[in-house]
Design a protein around this motif. Structure first.
Motif, PDB file in Angstrom:
ATOM      1  N   ASP A 103      35.538  37.207  37.092  1.00 52.15           N
ATOM      2  CA  ASP A 103      36.275  37.983  36.573  1.00 52.15           C
ATOM      3  C   ASP A 103      37.608  39.215  37.213  1.00 52.15           C
ATOM      4  O   ASP A 103      37.373  38.456  38.020  1.00 52.15           O
ATOM      5  CB  ASP A 103      35.757  39.157  35.182  1.00 52.15           C
ATOM      6  CG  ASP A 103      34.836  39.924  36.368  1.00 52.15           C
ATOM      7  OD1 ASP A 103      34.783  40.311  37.920  1.00 52.15           O
ATOM      8  OD2 ASP A 103      34.253  41.122  35.214  1.00 52.15           O
ATOM      9  N   ASN A 104      38.498  39.217  36.971  1.00 52.29           N
ATOM     10  CA  ASN A 104      39.906  39.940  36.779  1.00 52.29           C
ATOM     11  C   ASN A 104      38.968  41.496  37.770  1.00 52.29           C
ATOM     12  O   ASN A 104      39.926  41.873  38.513  1.00 52.29           O
ATOM     13  CB  ASN A 104      41.034  40.137  36.576  1.00 52.29           C
ATOM     14  CG  ASN A 104      41.242  38.613  35.418  1.00 52.29           C
ATOM     15  OD1 ASN A 104      42.042  37.625  36.289  1.00 52.29           O
ATOM     16  ND2 ASN A 104      42.357  38.639  34.785  1.00 52.29           N
ATOM     17  N   ARG A 129      32.779  31.731  37.969  1.00 50.13           N
ATOM     18  CA  ARG A 129      34.106  32.282  37.080  1.00 50.13           C
ATOM     19  C   ARG A 129      33.730  33.690  38.069  1.00 50.13           C
ATOM     20  O   ARG A 129      32.845  34.762  37.730  1.00 50.13           O
ATOM     21  CB  ARG A 129      34.029  32.614  35.453  1.00 50.13           C
ATOM     22  CG  ARG A 129      33.997  31.155  34.633  1.00 50.13           C
ATOM     23  CD  ARG A 129      34.426  31.349  33.701  1.00 50.13           C
ATOM     24  NE  ARG A 129      34.016  32.509  33.193  1.00 50.13           N
ATOM     25  CZ  ARG A 129      34.277  33.317  31.866  1.00 50.13           C
ATOM     26  NH1 ARG A 129      33.736  32.297  30.489  1.00 50.13           N
ATOM     27  NH2 ARG A 129      34.202  34.748  31.572  1.00 50.13           N
TER      28      ARG A 129
END
Length: 156
Positions: free
Chosen positions: A64-65, A62
């Motif tokens: 993150d933004n 993942r």
């Protein structure tokens, strides 16, 4: 020797390959039970016992933004810096070309000035195409005007 640009490209390529390569969790995993009934896991099948390959599913990485935004900003910054360097190189090349033209012009002008100093008198052509010689004071003014033009063009 690697230039700074080549080094950055190498780092980007290595990072891309690292991100695209399969993670270690996708390697083969084997499970077996030993003679005492204990369950074991390993990356190679044992030679003394029967083993079973186990499929291990890893969670997708993942990002993150905030990390994605930082990466985009960094890429935009690097691209902008590259464009600035390219523009500076183009401006430097243009200035170098202009300097070479100016040097060539100055060489020609100095040669012409030297020739003018060797000529005793100047003339103009009248409407019939005949030579009309100028006065000595006009000769001096012509030489001085051209000398001044050479100095203005070629100094500095």
């Amino acid at each position: 020797m690697l230039t700074k640009k080549d080094f950055k490209m190498l780092i980007r390529t290595l990072l891309t390959l690292l991100l695209l390569s399969p993670p270690a969790s996708l390697a083969e995993v084997y499970r077996w039970v030993d003679a005492e009934g204990r369950t074991h896991f390993g990356d190679r099948p044992p030679t003394q016992a029967a083993s079973q390959e186990v499929k291990v599913e890893s969670a997708p990485a993942r990002v993150d933004n905030a990390a994605r935004d930082r990466q985009q900003k960094m890429n935009a910054f690097l691209e902008q810096r590259q464009q600035e360097r390219d523009q500076q190189r183009a401006a430097d090349a243009k200035a170098e070309k202009q300097a070479a033209k100016r040097a060539e012009l100055c060489t020609k002008m100095r040669a012409r000035l030297k020739h003018m100093d060797s000529v005793s008198t100047f003339y103009n052509l009248n409407e019939e195409g005949e030579r009309v010689f100028v006065s000595e004071s006009e000769n001096t003014r012509i030489r001085e005007r051209f000398r001044k033009k050479v100095n203005e063009t070629c100094s500095g």
